[in-house]
Design a protein around this motif. Structure first.
Motif, PDB file in Angstrom:
ATOM      1  N   ARG A 133      -8.623  -0.610  -2.386  1.00 47.55           N
ATOM      2  CA  ARG A 133      -9.744  -0.257  -3.262  1.00 47.55           C
ATOM      3  C   ARG A 133      -9.618   1.147  -3.849  1.00 47.55           C
ATOM      4  O   ARG A 133     -10.033   1.387  -4.990  1.00 47.55           O
ATOM      5  N   HIS A 134      -9.022   2.080  -3.114  1.00 49.49           N
ATOM      6  CA  HIS A 134      -9.113   3.483  -3.507  1.00 49.49           C
ATOM      7  C   HIS A 134      -7.787   4.192  -3.773  1.00 49.49           C
ATOM      8  O   HIS A 134      -7.791   5.311  -4.272  1.00 49.49           O
ATOM      9  N   HIS A 135      -6.645   3.571  -3.449  1.00 52.45           N
ATOM     10  CA  HIS A 135      -5.384   4.286  -3.600  1.00 52.45           C
ATOM     11  C   HIS A 135      -4.512   3.699  -4.698  1.00 52.45           C
ATOM     12  O   HIS A 135      -4.603   2.510  -5.016  1.00 52.45           O
ATOM     13  N   ALA A 136      -3.670   4.555  -5.252  1.00 52.32           N
ATOM     14  CA  ALA A 136      -2.797   4.159  -6.358  1.00 52.32           C
ATOM     15  C   ALA A 136      -1.755   3.145  -5.900  1.00 52.32           C
ATOM     16  O   ALA A 136      -1.424   3.067  -4.708  1.00 52.32           O
ATOM     17  N   VAL A 137      -1.217   2.397  -6.860  1.00 47.60           N
ATOM     18  CA  VAL A 137      -0.240   1.357  -6.531  1.00 47.60           C
ATOM     19  C   VAL A 137       0.986   1.961  -5.861  1.00 47.60           C
ATOM     20  O   VAL A 137       1.555   1.384  -4.928  1.00 47.60           O
ATOM     21  N   GLU A 138       1.435   3.142  -6.302  1.00 53.04           N
ATOM     22  CA  GLU A 138       2.599   3.772  -5.681  1.00 53.04           C
ATOM     23  C   GLU A 138       2.334   4.060  -4.206  1.00 53.04           C
ATOM     24  O   GLU A 138       3.213   3.857  -3.361  1.00 53.04           O
ATOM     25  N   GLN A 139       1.138   4.530  -3.883  1.00 55.79           N
ATOM     26  CA  GLN A 139       0.789   4.781  -2.489  1.00 55.79           C
ATOM     27  C   GLN A 139       0.769   3.487  -1.680  1.00 55.79           C
ATOM     28  O   GLN A 139       1.242   3.432  -0.543  1.00 55.79           O
ATOM     29  N   GLN A 140       0.234   2.432  -2.282  1.00 59.03           N
ATOM     30  CA  GLN A 140       0.160   1.145  -1.590  1.00 59.03           C
ATOM     31  C   GLN A 140       1.552   0.559  -1.344  1.00 59.03           C
ATOM     32  O   GLN A 140       1.840   0.034  -0.263  1.00 59.03           O
ATOM     33  N   VAL A 141       2.424   0.631  -2.360  1.00 55.44           N
ATOM     34  CA  VAL A 141       3.783   0.104  -2.210  1.00 55.44           C
ATOM     35  C   VAL A 141       4.531   0.885  -1.133  1.00 55.44           C
ATOM     36  O   VAL A 141       5.209   0.303  -0.280  1.00 55.44           O
ATOM     37  N   SER A 142       4.399   2.203  -1.123  1.00 54.77           N
ATOM     38  CA  SER A 142       5.058   3.034  -0.112  1.00 54.77           C
ATOM     39  C   SER A 142       4.555   2.683   1.276  1.00 54.77           C
ATOM     40  O   SER A 142       5.347   2.569   2.227  1.00 54.77           O
ATOM     41  N   SER A 149      10.231  11.433   2.752  1.00 52.22           N
ATOM     42  CA  SER A 149       9.645  11.543   1.411  1.00 52.22           C
ATOM     43  C   SER A 149       8.807  10.319   1.076  1.00 52.22           C
ATOM     44  O   SER A 149       7.776  10.428   0.389  1.00 52.22           O
ATOM     45  N   LEU A 150       9.222   9.144   1.567  1.00 52.81           N
ATOM     46  CA  LEU A 150       8.437   7.931   1.336  1.00 52.81           C
ATOM     47  C   LEU A 150       7.098   8.024   2.071  1.00 52.81           C
ATOM     48  O   LEU A 150       6.064   7.603   1.537  1.00 52.81           O
ATOM     49  N   GLU A 151       7.108   8.581   3.265  1.00 52.01           N
ATOM     50  CA  GLU A 151       5.845   8.787   3.997  1.00 52.01           C
ATOM     51  C   GLU A 151       4.946   9.764   3.253  1.00 52.01           C
ATOM     52  O   GLU A 151       3.722   9.611   3.246  1.00 52.01           O
ATOM     53  N   ASP A 152       5.549  10.762   2.606  1.00 50.71           N
ATOM     54  CA  ASP A 152       4.761  11.711   1.823  1.00 50.71           C
ATOM     55  C   ASP A 152       4.134  11.037   0.603  1.00 50.71           C
ATOM     56  O   ASP A 152       3.034  11.410   0.180  1.00 50.71           O
ATOM     57  N   ARG A 153       4.820  10.045   0.041  1.00 49.17           N
ATOM     58  CA  ARG A 153       4.282   9.327  -1.125  1.00 49.17           C
ATOM     59  C   ARG A 153       3.176   8.347  -0.719  1.00 49.17           C
ATOM     60  O   ARG A 153       2.306   8.025  -1.536  1.00 49.17           O
ATOM     61  N   ALA A 154       3.239   7.854   0.514  1.00 43.29           N
ATOM     62  CA  ALA A 154       2.222   6.896   0.969  1.00 43.29           C
ATOM     63  C   ALA A 154       0.905   7.616   1.212  1.00 43.29           C
ATOM     64  O   ALA A 154       0.859   8.832   1.434  1.00 43.29           O
ATOM     65  N   CYS A 155      -0.170   6.852   1.187  1.00 42.00           N
ATOM     66  CA  CYS A 155      -1.479   7.419   1.507  1.00 42.00           C
ATOM     67  C   CYS A 155      -1.620   7.579   3.020  1.00 42.00           C
ATOM     68  O   CYS A 155      -0.737   7.201   3.786  1.00 42.00           O
TER      69      CYS A 155
END
Length: 281
Positions: free
Chosen positions: A171-180, A240-246
């Motif tokens: 509901r609240h996070h960007a697609v890039e965060q969700q994919v990560s 870095s992927l963890e940093d991109r994730a929410c």
């Protein structure tokens, strides 16, 4: 807590059997190596010895539907190398994932809560194997109380945390965060740093358009975080992927680590003593 089945074959747990198993557990008797499933690995030795007699190793091919919404639960499954996606579907057939189950848990949690039927769909998203356990054995363990019941209920709490955090994330996070988050979540349930996961599968799990996932995958690859080709995702830079994730990924992982130790706290020294005695004897 007693859970009744409609079957006339249901028997109440035997107090004498429980006392024998409790005594065995207190002695720390050594048993064979556990399967690669965190719940089974966390069982006290005697409980594992008892349940292993009822376990059936099953193949879990890609795309296999373990249950549909409304199906009666006849078994629970403890994945070892497979990953299962739990999905909710709309009337039009669209779907979104609300939880992922791999070697961290089991498929069939509604049974632990007293329900004999399911909601949603459980489908194998990464082929592998698992151990199947008849529902009557599970119900007997829940009715008996003890270590197995406590462990399964703690897993239920961890799964509910994942479900709640997934709803918040979608509901609240960007697609890039969700994919990560999703890549990391699945990577925790396999050996190595590679996943077999198409963009179409990622999009269906998140309930978003495939084009959105394609843009994210290209960006992550361009920045050197992943390598993606023909449905195969290789993670090159996990930090870095963890940093991109929410924060959702870390919240769920910390709760699972807190609730679900990989083995009983007293098991390692007891088993080590047993092996040492056997070698010196």
């Amino acid at each position: 807590m007693y859970i009744a089945l409609e079957s006339s074959s249901f028997d109440a747990p035997k107090a004498q059997a429980l006392s024998v198993r409790a005594c065995c557990s207190s002695l720390g008797l050594f048993t064979a190596a556990r399967p690669n499933n965190h719940l089974l690995a966390a069982l006290p030795a005697c409980d594992w010895q008892h349940l292993s007699r009822h376990m059936e190793l099953v193949e879990m091919p890609l795309g296999q539907v373990l249950y549909e919404s409304g199906d009666d639960l006849t078994h629970v499954v403890f994945p070892t190398t497979a990953i299962v996606s739990l999905l909710n579907l709309t009337a039009s057939g669209a779907c979104a994932e609300f939880a992922t189950v791999g070697n961290d848990g089991l498929v069939g949690v509604p049974l632990l809560m007293g329900g004999m039927s399911t909601n949603g769909r459980a489908v194998v998203q990464s082929a592998g194997h698992g151990y199947r356990l008849n529902r009557q054995v599970v119900v007997d363990e829940l009715n008996a109380g003890g270590a197995v019941m406590q462990l399964l209920l703690r897993y239920t709490q961890a799964l509910l945390t994942q479900v709640a955090q997934t709803a918040l994330c979608n509901r609240h996070h960007a697609v890039e965060q969700q994919v990560s988050r999703l890549i990391l979540q699945n990577l925790d349930r396999v050996q190595g740093n590679c996943l077999q996961m198409t963009q179409e599968l990622l999009a269906s799990k998140l309930g978003v358009r495939r084009e959105s996932v394609t843009l994210v995958a290209l960006a992550l690859q361009r920045d050197g975080l992943i390598r993606y080709a023909r449905g195969r995702i290789e993670v090159l830079d996990r930090q870095s992927l963890e940093d991109r994730a929410c924060e959702c990924y870390a919240v769920v992982k910390l709760e699972c680590d807190r609730l679900l130790p990989r083995a009983p706290a007293d098991a390692a020294p007891l088993w080590a003593m047993q092996r040492a005695d056997a070698q010196t004897g």
